[in-house]
Design a protein around this motif. Sequence first.
Motif, mmCIF file in Angstrom:
data_model
loop_
_atom_site.group_PDB
_atom_site.id
_atom_site.type_symbol
_atom_site.label_atom_id
_atom_site.label_comp_id
_atom_site.label_asym_id
_atom_site.label_seq_id
_atom_site.Cartn_x
_atom_site.Cartn_y
_atom_site.Cartn_z
ATOM 1 N N ASP A 14 84.412 31.045 13.981
ATOM 2 C CA ASP A 14 85.853 30.743 15.149
ATOM 3 C C ASP A 14 87.002 32.136 15.045
ATOM 4 N N PRO A 15 88.262 32.579 15.380
ATOM 5 C CA PRO A 15 88.535 33.045 15.208
ATOM 6 C C PRO A 15 89.912 33.026 14.715
ATOM 7 N N MET A 16 90.283 32.227 14.417
ATOM 8 C CA MET A 16 91.027 31.841 13.528
ATOM 9 C C MET A 16 90.416 31.325 12.259
ATOM 10 N N ALA A 17 89.016 31.107 11.730
ATOM 11 C CA ALA A 17 88.365 31.570 10.332
ATOM 12 C C ALA A 17 88.607 32.597 10.382
ATOM 13 N N ALA A 18 88.104 33.516 11.675
ATOM 14 C CA ALA A 18 87.198 35.063 11.058
ATOM 15 C C ALA A 18 88.566 35.942 10.894
ATOM 16 N N THR A 19 89.790 35.574 11.522
ATOM 17 C CA THR A 19 90.809 36.539 10.132
ATOM 18 C C THR A 19 91.045 36.000 9.435
ATOM 19 N N LEU A 20 91.052 34.728 8.510
ATOM 20 C CA LEU A 20 90.653 34.699 7.346
ATOM 21 C C LEU A 20 90.088 35.930 6.515
ATOM 22 N N VAL A 21 88.826 35.694 6.777
ATOM 23 C CA VAL A 21 87.964 35.994 6.349
ATOM 24 C C VAL A 21 87.808 37.353 6.200
ATOM 25 N N GLU A 22 88.044 37.703 7.356
ATOM 26 C CA GLU A 22 88.552 39.384 7.319
ATOM 27 C C GLU A 22 89.681 39.575 6.157
ATOM 28 N N GLU A 23 90.764 39.168 5.560
ATOM 29 C CA GLU A 23 92.113 39.524 4.974
ATOM 30 C C GLU A 23 91.734 38.976 4.152
ATOM 31 N N LEU A 24 91.139 37.989 3.346
ATOM 32 C CA LEU A 24 89.908 37.561 2.515
ATOM 33 C C LEU A 24 88.521 39.408 1.551
ATOM 34 N N SER A 25 87.998 39.517 2.865
ATOM 35 C CA SER A 25 87.192 41.265 2.645
ATOM 36 C C SER A 25 88.170 42.192 2.099
ATOM 37 N N GLN A 26 88.892 42.541 2.313
ATOM 38 C CA GLN A 26 90.028 43.648 2.740
ATOM 39 C C GLN A 26 90.694 43.095 1.191
ATOM 40 N N ALA A 27 91.182 41.718 1.010
ATOM 41 C CA ALA A 27 92.232 42.190 -0.329
ATOM 42 C C ALA A 27 90.900 42.163 -1.669
ATOM 43 N N LEU A 28 89.513 41.281 -1.592
ATOM 44 C CA LEU A 28 88.658 41.494 -2.711
ATOM 45 C C LEU A 28 88.021 42.540 -2.643
ATOM 46 N N ARG A 29 87.732 43.808 -1.400
ATOM 47 C CA ARG A 29 88.381 45.376 -0.912
ATOM 48 C C ARG A 29 88.529 46.423 -2.640
ATOM 49 N N ASN A 30 90.250 45.909 -2.307
ATOM 50 C CA ASN A 30 91.143 46.523 -2.700
ATOM 51 C C ASN A 30 91.206 45.427 -4.326
ATOM 52 N N LEU A 31 90.883 44.841 -4.768
ATOM 53 C CA LEU A 31 90.637 44.319 -6.235
ATOM 54 C C LEU A 31 89.191 44.479 -7.115
ATOM 55 N N THR A 32 88.239 44.697 -6.110
ATOM 56 C CA THR A 32 87.385 45.295 -6.809
ATOM 57 C C THR A 32 86.349 46.556 -6.513
ATOM 58 N N GLY A 33 86.722 47.016 -5.317
ATOM 59 C CA GLY A 33 86.261 47.626 -4.821
ATOM 60 C C GLY A 33 84.614 47.211 -3.749
ATOM 61 N N ASP A 34 84.479 46.351 -3.048
ATOM 62 C CA ASP A 34 83.304 44.921 -2.825
ATOM 63 C C ASP A 34 84.370 44.153 -2.378
ATOM 64 N N ASP A 35 83.999 43.821 -0.315
ATOM 65 C CA ASP A 35 84.309 43.282 -0.403
ATOM 66 C C ASP A 35 83.870 42.202 0.192
ATOM 67 N N GLY A 36 82.653 41.510 -0.831
ATOM 68 C CA GLY A 36 82.376 40.226 -1.263
ATOM 69 C C GLY A 36 80.614 39.678 0.291
ATOM 70 N N ARG A 37 80.788 41.056 1.620
ATOM 71 C CA ARG A 37 80.366 40.029 2.866
ATOM 72 C C ARG A 37 78.781 40.415 1.587
#
Length: 153
Positions: A14-37
């Motif tokens: 769902d577009p609302m969910a996908a936006t949040l998941v993308e934000e999470l992936s970016q936050a994880l990438r910034n914190l850990t170097g891995d986006d968790g996908r």
Amino acid sequence: MTAVEEILFCSPRDPMAATLVEELSQALRNLTGDDGRSSFSEADAETPNSAFVVLLQNGAPVACGALRPLQDDCAEIKRMYSRRPGGGLAVLLALERRARELGYREICLSTRKINDRAVSFYRKHGYVIAEPYGKYRESDLSVCFSKRLLPNA
């Protein structure tokens, strides 16, 4: 003004969910170097014994999380994320309720040790450090948690 909150069960596509998941992936990438996908696919939350939730505040998506089967009586939480304080707890409680409805007696999850906010959040809400499972058995970067679900809680 008090925010009007609503939990929406939907597809992670769902577009609302996908936006949040993308934000999470970016936050994880910034914190850990891995986006968790690599640890989650949208299909994981689209099976009969799974769920994906989005928390809406005043109609805007602010938090999300997924629940997927891990073992017969144990579900796994994935892709927890909140833009706002308090959003994560609302999603966590919704996922725990849904897990009980689906007959799960335990919830497991893994997060990176470096993610202090997540580690503190899960501990604060009754999750205890558990034996590593699945791909996390070989990871020194992750910490696994579990929580027994009480019936009708």
